[in-house]
Enzyme design. Sequence first.
Site, short mmCIF file in Angstrom:
data_model
loop_
_atom_site.label_atom_id
_atom_site.label_comp_id
_atom_site.label_asym_id
_atom_site.label_seq_id
_atom_site.Cartn_x
_atom_site.Cartn_y
_atom_site.Cartn_z
CD1 TRP A 180 83.61 24.71 89.37
CD2 TRP A 180 82.51 26.27 88.24
NE1 TRP A 180 82.77 25.32 90.25
CE2 TRP A 180 82.07 26.28 89.58
CE3 TRP A 180 81.95 27.16 87.34
CZ2 TRP A 180 81.09 27.15 90.04
CZ3 TRP A 180 80.97 28.04 87.80
CH2 TRP A 180 80.55 28.02 89.13
CG ASP A 181 86.30 28.58 90.71
OD1 ASP A 181 85.82 27.54 91.19
OD2 ASP A 181 87.46 28.97 90.93
CD GLU A 190 81.30 22.65 95.06
OE1 GLU A 190 81.68 23.02 96.19
OE2 GLU A 190 82.07 22.54 94.09
CD GLN A 217 80.04 27.67 95.21
OE1 GLN A 217 80.88 28.25 95.86
NE2 GLN A 217 80.36 26.75 94.31
#
Length: 663
Positions: A273-274, A401, A505
């Site tokens: 997705w990044d 996550e 993150q």
Amino acid sequence: VNGIYETRGTVGSAYKGIIDKSDFMVNTVDCIYTRISVNGINLDISACDITDFRRELDLRTGVLTRSFVWNIDANTSVEFTFERFLSMPRCNFGGQRIVWKIISGKANAAICAGLDFSRLHQMSRTNYWNTENAYAEGNCVSIKGMTKTSGQTLYASAVFSAYGKGNADDAKKPFIEYEFEGGGSLERVFMVSKTDEAIPRDVAYDMLKEESAQWWRRQWETSDIVIEGDDAQQQGIRFGIFQMHQTMHTGGHSAVFGAKGLTGEAYNGNTFWDTEVYCLPFYLYNNPEAAKTIMRFRYDTLGRAKERAAMLDCQGAFYPIATISGRECCDMWQHASLQLQASTAVAYAIQKYTQITGDDSFLKECGMEILVEVCRMLASRGAFDPVTGEYGFYGVMGPDEFQVMVNHNAYTNFVAKKTLEYTVDTLRQTKTNPIFAPTDEEIADWTNKASRMKILYDDETKLFEQHEGYYHLPHVDVASIPVTDFPLYSHWSYDRIYRNDMLKQPDVLMFMLMYAEEFTSEQFKANYDFYEPRCIHESSLSPSVHSIIAAKLGLTDEAYRFFEFGSRMDLDNYNRNTREGLHSTSIAGSWMNIVYGFGGLTVRDGVPAFTTSLPSAWKSLSFNVLFRGRLINVNIAHGESRLKLCRGEPIAVELNGKMVSLS
């Protein structure tokens, strides 16, 4: 080679939605296979007497040069110089030149040069190729390779500047044998392609090299970032820009952007997705055609995203959290089944591409269908709270996550809300009725769910709760964790990571950055102060987000400390894993650090706005952005900032709170 992958089985499961096979990027052909001997002695720089070794990457022209002196015996020394490059305007071509010069004594050189399909995949110590049609005659070699399981085909060929003796006895390694007396040189032009085609006669080494150098010169006029007063960071950011363009630079086809680009096997060449959230902005503001290439991959794999949605009992399209083929390639169910951010990131990319480039052709031709199918998934994946009547998503994992199977993750709910709203607004503006068009009932349903989306926000504290119940998790003082415990995945039991409020993150800070124009400085400060101390930055994606927000808050030196980690992560091998491939998304994050952080770029109502700052260690900073056909230069010094329109029609912009007109 982008898009070349192999397939392997995974551990099966009786549970629906867990994958039974995965795809991974596979090493392809070595196009510069070379073996050299002089006076009957084989060159091996790890064993031979080598002096004056130098290796240099010229970022301005894209040429890698390596030179050294080989002291063959007490009386004989030969200087070798190798140079190679990958063509940028002709993306499946490259070249190599070898020059050797006798320094002392007498030397006869023997060179074997060709193509090698026998290279091993390092992670499995396996070769995944079958080959046929190996050819080596005169000054030409060629070979056809086929992946053993996925059945993909790759053709490779090379043309040399001299004629020699062909050898195609090894089915995976055709080469030409040369013998030279004294000094000399040898050049090759090579090509890889998914279709069988010959190297054109007019493609010569020097022409190809100069053509590529010109491409780089033009691109640096757009992409260069100039930092005055910090040579280390100047080198770091230019190295990153170079790598981003090497990974993706051309339009007109579909291509996946892996987390390591094409530089290593880690993450199996998968895109995450990044790619859309971290990497796409670089291309939007530097090379919109490359940005379209990334998005085209998502359109071409829409069918597989719809298949994945059905596997997860959803309607519409559920994009994989990790993929190189369009199929879900992650066999960890908690990531593959619970993370919705790949789907909403694709929708976000469509919106940003249209907003920044002013080009709505992709939206009309491909984007609307993607948006509709993603909204169908969002409308079927979520549910209403039976107590409050609010809509949201249950049993998810956000970008952090470290929190699994949570309800109402703030990132997931907020970005889903924005996706539904953008799609409905766009449908009303375009007023088209293609076969995939939603019914009036669907549009009403999406509007209702967006308006009732559960966003856990407190007006008094200005805080977004990361997910329902987050405030009740046991607190961990990140600073108290022994350094020997890192990385935590290797030293803590898997479930221990999930039993506290520690973040891997940014999660809340991530969606605030994505939609920065919608939040006040008070909201940024409250959430930065709360969540930054809880983040351990286990991911290389993390520092850039914190740096950008620190810059927005005027914490410029703190922003610089985060920035300097990301920009030289691979050059200085901070994580001791550069051998696995470059951190491509972290590199892209460093670029965002400059433009979104110190440049303070946001787009408000179609107007680019800059709120500038400069680290105390720097004398000045200069960068360019492409915006709707205009090339805008931003120059920041202590005490003043200047904008210049380098190319394009006049445009109104905002600089540090004032509207100005550039012409």
